[in-house]
Design an enzyme around this catalytic site. Sequence first.
Site, PDB file in Angstrom:
ATOM      1  N   SER A   1      23.944  -5.430  10.143  1.00  0.00           N
ATOM      2  CA  SER A   1      24.091  -3.984  10.246  1.00  0.00           C
ATOM      3  C   SER A   1      24.197  -3.629  11.718  1.00  0.00           C
ATOM      4  O   SER A   1      23.239  -3.825  12.475  1.00  0.00           O
ATOM      5  CB  SER A   1      22.871  -3.311   9.604  1.00  0.00           C
ATOM      6  OG  SER A   1      22.877  -1.924   9.867  1.00  0.00           O
TER       7      SER A   1
ATOM      8  N   LYS B   1      28.505  -4.542   8.593  1.00  0.00           N
ATOM      9  CA  LYS B   1      28.302  -3.133   8.244  1.00  0.00           C
ATOM     10  C   LYS B   1      28.228  -2.327   9.531  1.00  0.00           C
ATOM     11  O   LYS B   1      27.452  -2.657  10.427  1.00  0.00           O
ATOM     12  CB  LYS B   1      27.002  -3.014   7.437  1.00  0.00           C
ATOM     13  CG  LYS B   1      26.288  -1.688   7.469  1.00  0.00           C
ATOM     14  CD  LYS B   1      25.225  -1.656   6.387  1.00  0.00           C
ATOM     15  CE  LYS B   1      23.975  -0.920   6.820  1.00  0.00           C
ATOM     16  NZ  LYS B   1      22.903  -1.008   5.808  1.00  0.00           N
TER      17      LYS B   1
ATOM     18  N   LYS C   1      27.380   1.262  11.233  1.00  0.00           N
ATOM     19  CA  LYS C   1      26.788   2.588  11.082  1.00  0.00           C
ATOM     20  C   LYS C   1      27.841   3.592  11.540  1.00  0.00           C
ATOM     21  O   LYS C   1      28.512   3.362  12.554  1.00  0.00           O
ATOM     22  CB  LYS C   1      25.537   2.693  11.963  1.00  0.00           C
ATOM     23  CG  LYS C   1      24.388   1.809  11.491  1.00  0.00           C
ATOM     24  CD  LYS C   1      23.776   2.382  10.231  1.00  0.00           C
ATOM     25  CE  LYS C   1      22.548   1.597   9.814  1.00  0.00           C
ATOM     26  NZ  LYS C   1      21.927   2.184   8.616  1.00  0.00           N
TER      27      LYS C   1
ATOM     28  N   ASP D   1      27.820   2.560   6.781  1.00  0.00           N
ATOM     29  CA  ASP D   1      26.597   3.224   6.329  1.00  0.00           C
ATOM     30  C   ASP D   1      26.434   4.513   7.131  1.00  0.00           C
ATOM     31  O   ASP D   1      26.302   4.468   8.357  1.00  0.00           O
ATOM     32  CB  ASP D   1      25.389   2.306   6.540  1.00  0.00           C
ATOM     33  CG  ASP D   1      24.090   2.899   5.992  1.00  0.00           C
ATOM     34  OD1 ASP D   1      24.120   4.037   5.474  1.00  0.00           O
ATOM     35  OD2 ASP D   1      23.049   2.219   6.088  1.00  0.00           O
TER      36      ASP D   1
ATOM     37  N   GLU E   1      28.169   3.165   2.197  1.00  0.00           N
ATOM     38  CA  GLU E   1      26.753   3.343   1.885  1.00  0.00           C
ATOM     39  C   GLU E   1      26.263   4.750   2.238  1.00  0.00           C
ATOM     40  O   GLU E   1      26.484   5.225   3.362  1.00  0.00           O
ATOM     41  CB  GLU E   1      25.967   2.274   2.670  1.00  0.00           C
ATOM     42  CG  GLU E   1      24.483   2.219   2.400  1.00  0.00           C
ATOM     43  CD  GLU E   1      23.816   1.080   3.173  1.00  0.00           C
ATOM     44  OE1 GLU E   1      24.526   0.146   3.621  1.00  0.00           O
ATOM     45  OE2 GLU E   1      22.586   1.120   3.337  1.00  0.00           O
TER      46      GLU E   1
ATOM     47  N   ASP F   1      21.648   4.043  -1.020  1.00  0.00           N
ATOM     48  CA  ASP F   1      20.469   3.477  -0.357  1.00  0.00           C
ATOM     49  C   ASP F   1      19.351   4.513  -0.511  1.00  0.00           C
ATOM     50  O   ASP F   1      18.584   4.476  -1.487  1.00  0.00           O
ATOM     51  CB  ASP F   1      20.810   3.174   1.108  1.00  0.00           C
ATOM     52  CG  ASP F   1      19.623   2.729   1.960  1.00  0.00           C
ATOM     53  OD1 ASP F   1      18.492   2.707   1.467  1.00  0.00           O
ATOM     54  OD2 ASP F   1      19.828   2.404   3.156  1.00  0.00           O
TER      55      ASP F   1
ATOM     56  N   LYS G   1      15.724  -1.902  -1.380  1.00  0.00           N
ATOM     57  CA  LYS G   1      14.722  -2.138  -0.340  1.00  0.00           C
ATOM     58  C   LYS G   1      13.380  -2.060  -1.033  1.00  0.00           C
ATOM     59  O   LYS G   1      13.062  -1.017  -1.645  1.00  0.00           O
ATOM     60  CB  LYS G   1      14.805  -1.081   0.769  1.00  0.00           C
ATOM     61  CG  LYS G   1      16.043  -1.198   1.653  1.00  0.00           C
ATOM     62  CD  LYS G   1      16.104  -0.084   2.680  1.00  0.00           C
ATOM     63  CE  LYS G   1      17.374  -0.206   3.505  1.00  0.00           C
ATOM     64  NZ  LYS G   1      17.624   1.038   4.279  1.00  0.00           N
TER      65      LYS G   1
ATOM     66  N   GLY H   1      17.679  -3.617   4.777  1.00  0.00           N
ATOM     67  CA  GLY H   1      16.727  -3.995   5.821  1.00  0.00           C
ATOM     68  C   GLY H   1      16.193  -2.777   6.537  1.00  0.00           C
ATOM     69  O   GLY H   1      16.821  -1.719   6.549  1.00  0.00           O
TER      70      GLY H   1
HETATM   71  C1  NPQ Z   1      19.760   1.392   6.414  1.00  0.00           C
HETATM   72  N1  NPQ Z   1      18.687  -0.168   8.057  1.00  0.00           N
HETATM   73  O1  NPQ Z   1      20.283   0.547   5.733  1.00  0.00           O
HETATM   74  C2  NPQ Z   1      18.648   1.089   7.424  1.00  0.00           C
HETATM   75  C3  NPQ Z   1      18.319   2.263   8.200  1.00  0.00           C
HETATM   76  C4  NPQ Z   1      17.356   2.210   9.305  1.00  0.00           C
HETATM   77  C5  NPQ Z   1      19.312  -2.255   9.063  1.00  0.00           C
HETATM   78  O2  NPQ Z   1      20.789  -0.496   8.746  1.00  0.00           O
HETATM   79  C6  NPQ Z   1      13.501   1.866  12.408  1.00  0.00           C
HETATM   80  C7  NPQ Z   1      13.054   1.352  11.205  1.00  0.00           C
HETATM   81  C8  NPQ Z   1      14.778   2.334  12.543  1.00  0.00           C
HETATM   82  C9  NPQ Z   1      13.919   1.322  10.140  1.00  0.00           C
HETATM   83  C10 NPQ Z   1      16.937   2.736  11.586  1.00  0.00           C
HETATM   84  C11 NPQ Z   1      19.673  -0.888   8.612  1.00  0.00           C
HETATM   85  C12 NPQ Z   1      15.643   2.278  11.478  1.00  0.00           C
HETATM   86  C13 NPQ Z   1      15.208   1.783  10.258  1.00  0.00           C
HETATM   87  C14 NPQ Z   1      17.771   2.684  10.492  1.00  0.00           C
HETATM   88  C15 NPQ Z   1      16.086   1.745   9.200  1.00  0.00           C
HETATM   89  O3  NPQ Z   1      20.087   2.544   6.223  1.00  0.00           O
HETATM   90 MG    MG Z   2      21.431   2.291   4.575  1.00  0.00          MG
END
Ligand code: NPQ
Ligand code: MG
Length: 356
Positions: free
Chosen positions: A123, A149, A151, A176, A201, A226, A250, A278
């Site tokens: 990600s 992926k 953002k 995402d 996503e 998500d 998750k 994650g």
């Molecule tokens: C998601 N994670 O899928 C999340 C969002 C996310 C790996 O993209 C601190 C702790 C900051 C958790 C930022 C990924 C974060 C966090 C984004 C989770 O949407």
């Molecule tokens: Mg997400």
Amino acid sequence: MPLKFRFRTSFGEMTLKKLLLLELRSHGVVGWGECVAEEAPFYSSETIASAESILRGFLLPLVVGKDLSSPDAFDTMARRVRGNRMAKGCVEAALQDLFARAAGVSLSKSLGGTRAAIEVGVSLGISPTPEATVENVGKHVAQGYRRIKLKIEPGADVDRLAAVRDAFPDITLTVDANAAYTLDDADHLASLDAFHLDYMEQPLHHEDIRQHAELAKRMRTPICLDESIRSADDVRTALALGACRVVNVKIGRVGGHREALKIHAVAAAAGVPLWCGGMLEAGVGRAHNVAIASLPGFTKPGDTSSSSRYFDEDIVEPALEAEGGLMPVPAGPGTGVHLRHDVLARVTTGLEEFRP
Ligand code: NPQ
Ligand code: MG
């Protein structure tokens, strides 16, 4: 723990990962859980501080000094507490680890896992420019990650995707948005069909499944939910409305392993692919993710990339590292990892002990 890079999403940027870890002990066996809440209530309404408060006041009293026959016993009692899924998920994680260790089996096996290694993707946070995005993608493609992926957010989507698709026409690519768009953006989001994304996503509001169903009718790219999925019932609702064709699981977001297993069953019955998301977990949470991702319904690469991507040093051994986009599932009892107490001591800022 300091992150090795700035992670920018549509809700902000972060450089430091605060951890809330739970160790449960029983008859000489220990189990570990990691709460996936963040310090700020941006991804989820829960925070580390709210989770601590709920743990202290309501969840730990259900287990400390109690005789539980299985992790399910906790899940059943914890139903009285509404919401606060990340806090519950943390307790259940420690219990699942503890019970699996006590039985001498891997958590993967005790959950019904069938894989010796899981496929992983990565990600990537929002980069300042399309060129920087392409460079970052190239670096991770070279490391063998099976899915990239990106953002995205309004103003940082089409330009980044066009540049990445131009440079890498054949990679498995997803985006995402972390709920950064509205239904008014439907035509714009549909224009992303041109990039042949495996899925998009959580484009819309975190609490709105119906609007995702509306959007789904207006684009070809499958939607993956998500934030909107908090339970197996949410998955049933989303599938009934046609709001998604892929689900990000998750453990913390859905309140624990047991709920994740229910989602696994619902998805299997509907033929819907799953993948494990994650939350920038350190080794404890990451090891739980690896275990759940070893189940047969997790057919798409997840976000459980190498720990060394995030941290200079992790708190567990063996290190959770992917090679060629495959991360081995630890075979030892429980999560199969153990705590590096020296590393843990260096990053610990507070410790609380609960006794019966
Ligand atoms: C998601 N994670 O899928 C999340 C969002 C996310 C790996 O993209 C601190 C702790 C900051 C958790 C930022 C990924 C974060 C966090 C984004 C989770 O949407
Ligand atoms: Mg997400």
